[in-house]
Design a protein around this motif. Structure first.
Motif, PDB file in Angstrom:
ATOM      1  N   SER A  98     -26.493 -30.899 -16.073  1.00 56.95           N
ATOM      2  CA  SER A  98     -25.753 -31.625 -17.094  1.00 56.95           C
ATOM      3  C   SER A  98     -26.691 -32.055 -18.224  1.00 56.95           C
ATOM      4  O   SER A  98     -26.334 -31.982 -19.409  1.00 56.95           O
ATOM      5  CB  SER A  98     -25.071 -32.846 -16.472  1.00 56.95           C
ATOM      6  N   PHE A  99     -27.907 -32.484 -17.863  1.00 59.04           N
ATOM      7  CA  PHE A  99     -28.886 -32.845 -18.889  1.00 59.04           C
ATOM      8  C   PHE A  99     -29.255 -31.613 -19.718  1.00 59.04           C
ATOM      9  O   PHE A  99     -29.364 -31.702 -20.947  1.00 59.04           O
ATOM     10  CB  PHE A  99     -30.147 -33.461 -18.261  1.00 59.04           C
ATOM     11  N   ILE A 100     -29.437 -30.471 -19.062  1.00 60.77           N
ATOM     12  CA  ILE A 100     -29.765 -29.245 -19.792  1.00 60.77           C
ATOM     13  C   ILE A 100     -28.622 -28.886 -20.733  1.00 60.77           C
ATOM     14  O   ILE A 100     -28.845 -28.528 -21.893  1.00 60.77           O
ATOM     15  CB  ILE A 100     -30.098 -28.096 -18.818  1.00 60.77           C
ATOM     16  N   GLU A 101     -27.390 -29.025 -20.252  1.00 59.92           N
ATOM     17  CA  GLU A 101     -26.221 -28.737 -21.095  1.00 59.92           C
ATOM     18  C   GLU A 101     -26.191 -29.662 -22.315  1.00 59.92           C
ATOM     19  O   GLU A 101     -25.940 -29.216 -23.435  1.00 59.92           O
ATOM     20  CB  GLU A 101     -24.941 -28.893 -20.280  1.00 59.92           C
ATOM     21  N   LYS A 102     -26.458 -30.945 -22.099  1.00 62.45           N
ATOM     22  CA  LYS A 102     -26.498 -31.892 -23.220  1.00 62.45           C
ATOM     23  C   LYS A 102     -27.627 -31.535 -24.187  1.00 62.45           C
ATOM     24  O   LYS A 102     -27.471 -31.666 -25.403  1.00 62.45           O
ATOM     25  CB  LYS A 102     -26.694 -33.321 -22.708  1.00 62.45           C
ATOM     26  N   SER A 103     -28.755 -31.096 -23.647  1.00 57.07           N
ATOM     27  CA  SER A 103     -29.885 -30.701 -24.497  1.00 57.07           C
ATOM     28  C   SER A 103     -29.512 -29.512 -25.365  1.00 57.07           C
ATOM     29  O   SER A 103     -29.797 -29.494 -26.567  1.00 57.07           O
ATOM     30  CB  SER A 103     -31.105 -30.352 -23.637  1.00 57.07           C
ATOM     31  N   VAL A 104     -28.868 -28.519 -24.757  1.00 56.99           N
ATOM     32  CA  VAL A 104     -28.436 -27.332 -25.510  1.00 56.99           C
ATOM     33  C   VAL A 104     -27.457 -27.747 -26.613  1.00 56.99           C
ATOM     34  O   VAL A 104     -27.577 -27.301 -27.756  1.00 56.99           O
ATOM     35  CB  VAL A 104     -27.799 -26.284 -24.569  1.00 56.99           C
ATOM     36  N   LEU A 113     -31.189 -35.177 -29.610  1.00 62.53           N
ATOM     37  CA  LEU A 113     -31.882 -34.610 -28.449  1.00 62.53           C
ATOM     38  C   LEU A 113     -33.144 -35.423 -28.149  1.00 62.53           C
ATOM     39  O   LEU A 113     -33.439 -35.715 -26.994  1.00 62.53           O
ATOM     40  CB  LEU A 113     -32.234 -33.141 -28.694  1.00 62.53           C
ATOM     41  N   GLU A 114     -33.855 -35.809 -29.196  1.00 67.54           N
ATOM     42  CA  GLU A 114     -35.067 -36.615 -29.013  1.00 67.54           C
ATOM     43  C   GLU A 114     -34.736 -37.928 -28.313  1.00 67.54           C
ATOM     44  O   GLU A 114     -35.417 -38.326 -27.366  1.00 67.54           O
ATOM     45  CB  GLU A 114     -35.725 -36.878 -30.368  1.00 67.54           C
ATOM     46  N   ALA A 115     -33.682 -38.605 -28.761  1.00 69.53           N
ATOM     47  CA  ALA A 115     -33.284 -39.879 -28.158  1.00 69.53           C
ATOM     48  C   ALA A 115     -32.912 -39.683 -26.684  1.00 69.53           C
ATOM     49  O   ALA A 115     -33.293 -40.480 -25.824  1.00 69.53           O
ATOM     50  CB  ALA A 115     -32.110 -40.489 -28.934  1.00 69.53           C
ATOM     51  N   LEU A 116     -32.183 -38.609 -26.387  1.00 71.61           N
ATOM     52  CA  LEU A 116     -31.765 -38.312 -25.012  1.00 71.61           C
ATOM     53  C   LEU A 116     -32.983 -38.080 -24.115  1.00 71.61           C
ATOM     54  O   LEU A 116     -33.082 -38.641 -23.020  1.00 71.61           O
ATOM     55  CB  LEU A 116     -30.867 -37.068 -25.014  1.00 71.61           C
ATOM     56  N   ALA A 117     -33.927 -37.256 -24.577  1.00 72.47           N
ATOM     57  CA  ALA A 117     -35.102 -36.916 -23.768  1.00 72.47           C
ATOM     58  C   ALA A 117     -36.027 -38.121 -23.590  1.00 72.47           C
ATOM     59  O   ALA A 117     -36.577 -38.335 -22.503  1.00 72.47           O
ATOM     60  CB  ALA A 117     -35.852 -35.744 -24.399  1.00 72.47           C
ATOM     61  N   LEU A 118     -36.206 -38.903 -24.632  1.00 74.49           N
ATOM     62  CA  LEU A 118     -37.037 -40.107 -24.524  1.00 74.49           C
ATOM     63  C   LEU A 118     -36.443 -41.065 -23.495  1.00 74.49           C
ATOM     64  O   LEU A 118     -37.158 -41.631 -22.665  1.00 74.49           O
ATOM     65  CB  LEU A 118     -37.160 -40.811 -25.884  1.00 74.49           C
ATOM     66  N   GLU A 119     -35.125 -41.241 -23.548  1.00 77.87           N
ATOM     67  CA  GLU A 119     -34.447 -42.148 -22.612  1.00 77.87           C
ATOM     68  C   GLU A 119     -34.586 -41.644 -21.177  1.00 77.87           C
ATOM     69  O   GLU A 119     -34.800 -42.426 -20.249  1.00 77.87           O
ATOM     70  CB  GLU A 119     -32.979 -42.289 -23.003  1.00 77.87           C
TER      71      GLU A 119
END
Length: 201
Positions: A98-104, A113-119
């Motif tokens: 699901s995280f990979i899907e959100k990243s894509v 994407l930066e905010a998601l990965a940092l979190e």
């Protein structure tokens, strides 16, 4: 694993590129052409996300058994075949997918994407999941999706996915470090903080 990016190759591809902790290199995000390749291939991969998630983690535990230490539920499981039918592993695999899907989905909006990965990196600090393990997931993801994509898999597509995972994991590592620093700062007693503030003036 039987693929070109396993073992030592994985460490070289996804490992730390800059050993100078004081000045980490800015993460390189995928190009527009790479983003389109990733999105096109994701349309095929997403039909098998539960399967990919399980394959990815079973392979991760096969190639890097020390990673099991991070997962309380799987720490003492020796029979990797039993993991293939584990509901808990399936659930965790789905969360990662699901995280990979959100990243894509956020590749066209890199600030999101930066905010998601940092979190995610910050939350992994609280899971006691150190950054040294993050890059292994990208390697195992690539190994798991190659057979699904069959003839669609190319060296250019592999490079695109590697670039995305390097970008995301570098941001996660940054988030982990920020949270580590914040927690260290919080651990300093109020008196010590006041003393530091007074000496700074």
């Amino acid at each position: 694993m039987g693929c070109a990016i396993s073992g030592l190759a994985a460490k070289a591809e996804f490992g730390e590129r800059n050993t100078d902790a004081a000045a980490p290199a800015a993460p390189v995000h995928p190009t527009e052409a790479q983003i389109q390749m990733i999105k096109d291939s994701w349309k095929v991969i997403r039909d098998d996300i539960a399967k990919v998630g399980i394959i990815m983690f079973v392979r991760l535990f096969e190639t890097h058994p020390e990673c099991k230490d991070v997962f309380f539920l799987f720490r003492d499981v020796e029979d990797l075949e039993r993991l293939r039918t584990s509901r808990e592993l399936r659930a965790h695999g789905l969360r990662v997918m699901s995280f990979i899907e959100k990243s894509v989905a956020r590749l066209d909006h890199l600030e999101r994407l930066e905010a998601l990965a940092l979190e995610l990196g910050k939350s992994h600090y609280h899971y006691n999941a150190p950054p040294k393990y993050y890059s292994y997931v990208g390697t195992e993801f690539i190994s798991a999706v190659q057979p699904i994509l069959k003839e669609r898999w190319t060296s250019e597509l592999e490079e695109a996915w590697k670039t995305m995972f390097q970008y995301v994991t570098s941001l996660m590592k940054q988030g982990y470090q920020e949270e580590s620093n914040r927690q260290r700062q919080l651990a300093v007693s109020p008196k010590e903080r006041l003393d530091k503030r007074n000496t700074a003036l």
